[in-house]
Design a protein around this motif. Structure first.
Motif, short mmCIF file in Angstrom:
data_model
loop_
_atom_site.label_atom_id
_atom_site.label_comp_id
_atom_site.label_asym_id
_atom_site.label_seq_id
_atom_site.Cartn_x
_atom_site.Cartn_y
_atom_site.Cartn_z
N THR A 94 6.03 7.19 40.71
CA THR A 94 6.00 6.82 39.31
C THR A 94 5.96 5.31 39.10
OG1 THR A 94 8.40 6.99 39.17
CG2 THR A 94 7.12 8.93 38.53
N PHE A 95 6.29 4.55 40.15
CA PHE A 95 6.23 3.10 40.05
C PHE A 95 6.02 2.48 41.42
CE2 PHE A 95 10.68 4.12 40.69
CZ PHE A 95 11.11 3.17 41.61
N ILE A 96 5.56 1.24 41.40
CA ILE A 96 5.39 0.43 42.61
C ILE A 96 6.25 -0.81 42.41
CG2 ILE A 96 3.79 -0.88 44.06
CD1 ILE A 96 1.53 0.83 42.72
N ARG A 97 6.94 -1.21 43.46
CA ARG A 97 7.82 -2.37 43.37
C ARG A 97 7.55 -3.33 44.53
NH1 ARG A 97 13.88 -0.91 42.50
NH2 ARG A 97 12.98 -0.28 40.51
N ARG A 146 17.26 -10.19 43.09
CA ARG A 146 18.23 -9.76 44.09
C ARG A 146 18.31 -10.85 45.13
NH1 ARG A 146 17.96 -7.74 49.03
NH2 ARG A 146 15.73 -7.31 48.90
N ASN A 147 19.41 -11.56 45.12
CA ASN A 147 19.58 -12.73 45.99
C ASN A 147 18.41 -13.68 45.79
OD1 ASN A 147 21.97 -11.56 46.98
ND2 ASN A 147 20.85 -10.46 48.56
N ASP A 148 17.67 -14.01 46.85
CA ASP A 148 16.54 -14.93 46.75
C ASP A 148 15.23 -14.23 46.39
OD1 ASP A 148 18.24 -16.97 47.49
OD2 ASP A 148 17.65 -16.94 49.60
N TYR A 149 15.28 -12.93 46.18
CA TYR A 149 14.07 -12.14 45.90
C TYR A 149 13.89 -11.91 44.42
CZ TYR A 149 14.03 -10.98 50.86
OH TYR A 149 13.99 -11.05 52.22
N THR A 150 12.66 -12.10 43.95
CA THR A 150 12.30 -11.72 42.60
C THR A 150 11.67 -10.34 42.68
OG1 THR A 150 11.93 -14.03 42.03
CG2 THR A 150 11.02 -12.39 40.53
N ILE A 151 12.02 -9.46 41.76
CA ILE A 151 11.57 -8.07 41.79
C ILE A 151 10.52 -7.87 40.71
CG2 ILE A 151 12.27 -5.66 41.62
CD1 ILE A 151 15.17 -6.70 42.32
N TYR A 152 9.38 -7.33 41.14
CA TYR A 152 8.27 -7.03 40.23
C TYR A 152 7.98 -5.55 40.32
CZ TYR A 152 7.53 -12.05 40.34
OH TYR A 152 7.71 -13.41 40.24
N GLN A 153 7.57 -4.99 39.21
CA GLN A 153 7.32 -3.54 39.19
C GLN A 153 6.13 -3.22 38.29
OE1 GLN A 153 10.69 -0.87 39.48
NE2 GLN A 153 9.97 0.20 37.65
N LYS A 154 5.46 -2.14 38.64
CA LYS A 154 4.34 -1.62 37.85
C LYS A 154 4.49 -0.11 37.77
CE LYS A 154 -0.65 -1.17 37.93
NZ LYS A 154 -1.88 -1.85 38.30
N GLU A 155 4.31 0.41 36.59
CA GLU A 155 4.33 1.86 36.41
C GLU A 155 3.00 2.44 36.92
OE1 GLU A 155 7.12 3.59 35.27
OE2 GLU A 155 7.98 1.59 35.49
N VAL A 156 3.06 3.63 37.48
CA VAL A 156 1.85 4.28 37.99
C VAL A 156 1.49 5.39 37.02
CG1 VAL A 156 0.87 5.63 39.88
CG2 VAL A 156 2.46 3.75 40.38
N TYR A 157 0.27 5.35 36.55
CA TYR A 157 -0.21 6.36 35.59
C TYR A 157 -1.30 7.18 36.19
CZ TYR A 157 2.28 3.24 32.47
OH TYR A 157 3.23 2.45 31.89
N ARG A 184 -1.74 -10.48 37.10
CA ARG A 184 -3.16 -10.12 37.03
C ARG A 184 -3.39 -8.64 37.31
NH1 ARG A 184 -6.06 -13.85 41.07
NH2 ARG A 184 -7.25 -11.95 41.36
N PHE A 185 -2.47 -8.04 38.07
CA PHE A 185 -2.62 -6.64 38.47
C PHE A 185 -1.59 -5.73 37.79
CE2 PHE A 185 -4.72 -9.13 41.68
CZ PHE A 185 -5.93 -8.48 41.78
N GLY A 186 -0.94 -6.23 36.75
CA GLY A 186 -0.07 -5.40 35.93
C GLY A 186 1.38 -5.32 36.36
N TYR A 187 1.83 -6.21 37.24
CA TYR A 187 3.23 -6.21 37.68
C TYR A 187 4.06 -7.10 36.77
CZ TYR A 187 1.74 -3.74 41.80
OH TYR A 187 1.22 -2.79 42.64
N GLU A 188 5.23 -6.61 36.39
CA GLU A 188 6.13 -7.38 35.54
C GLU A 188 7.41 -7.68 36.30
OE1 GLU A 188 6.90 -5.23 31.96
OE2 GLU A 188 4.77 -5.06 31.46
N ARG A 189 7.96 -8.85 36.02
CA ARG A 189 9.24 -9.23 36.63
C ARG A 189 10.33 -8.39 35.99
NH1 ARG A 189 13.67 -12.64 35.98
NH2 ARG A 189 14.28 -13.69 37.90
#
Length: 126
Positions: free
Chosen positions: A89-92, A115-126, A106-111
């Protein structure tokens, strides 16, 4: 192409982002079956299944290496196709790479977080 062909790239990635045990972790995760490598001639993607706080199943792109100078869109399309085929249902992505914000957008990922030094981006899968 086998994931072993990308071991020097994984080692360099670990060194670049201060993750000296990355290659050992990748080898162990693949061997144990907790991560799955997918390769093409110029791309290595290592994914793990994950769950969000709503118990939805998603795909974490743990390691991603694209050797070609151009064609990163093919890399993102491959990730999306894999997620769809697996009914995710999502890609992270969790990354230390500062440039991912613009590229991912550009590919639809949102911040969605940090988590610590990591920024987390996610995109819903349709």
């Amino acid at each position: 192409m086998q994931p072993e062909n990308f071991y020097p790239d994984i080692k360099a990635l670990g060194k670049r982002y201060d993750e000296p045990e990355l290659l050992a972790q990748v080898k162990e995760a693949i061997q144990s079956g907790s991560a799955v490598p997918v390769t093409t001639k110029e791309t290595l993607i290592i994914v793990k299944p994950i769950y969000d706080h709503q118990s939805r199943t998603g795909m974490l792109v743990w390691v991603g290496i694209h050797r070609a100078q151009k064609g990163v869109g093919k890399y993102f399309q491959l990730v999306l196709d894999m997620a769809r085929a697996a009914n995710m249902t999502f890609i992270r992505f969790e990354t230390k790479r500062k440039g991912f914000a613009k590229l991912g957008a550009r590919f639809g990922y949102e911040r969605i977080g940090q988590r610590n030094d990591y920024t987390i981006y996610q995109k819903e899968v349709y």
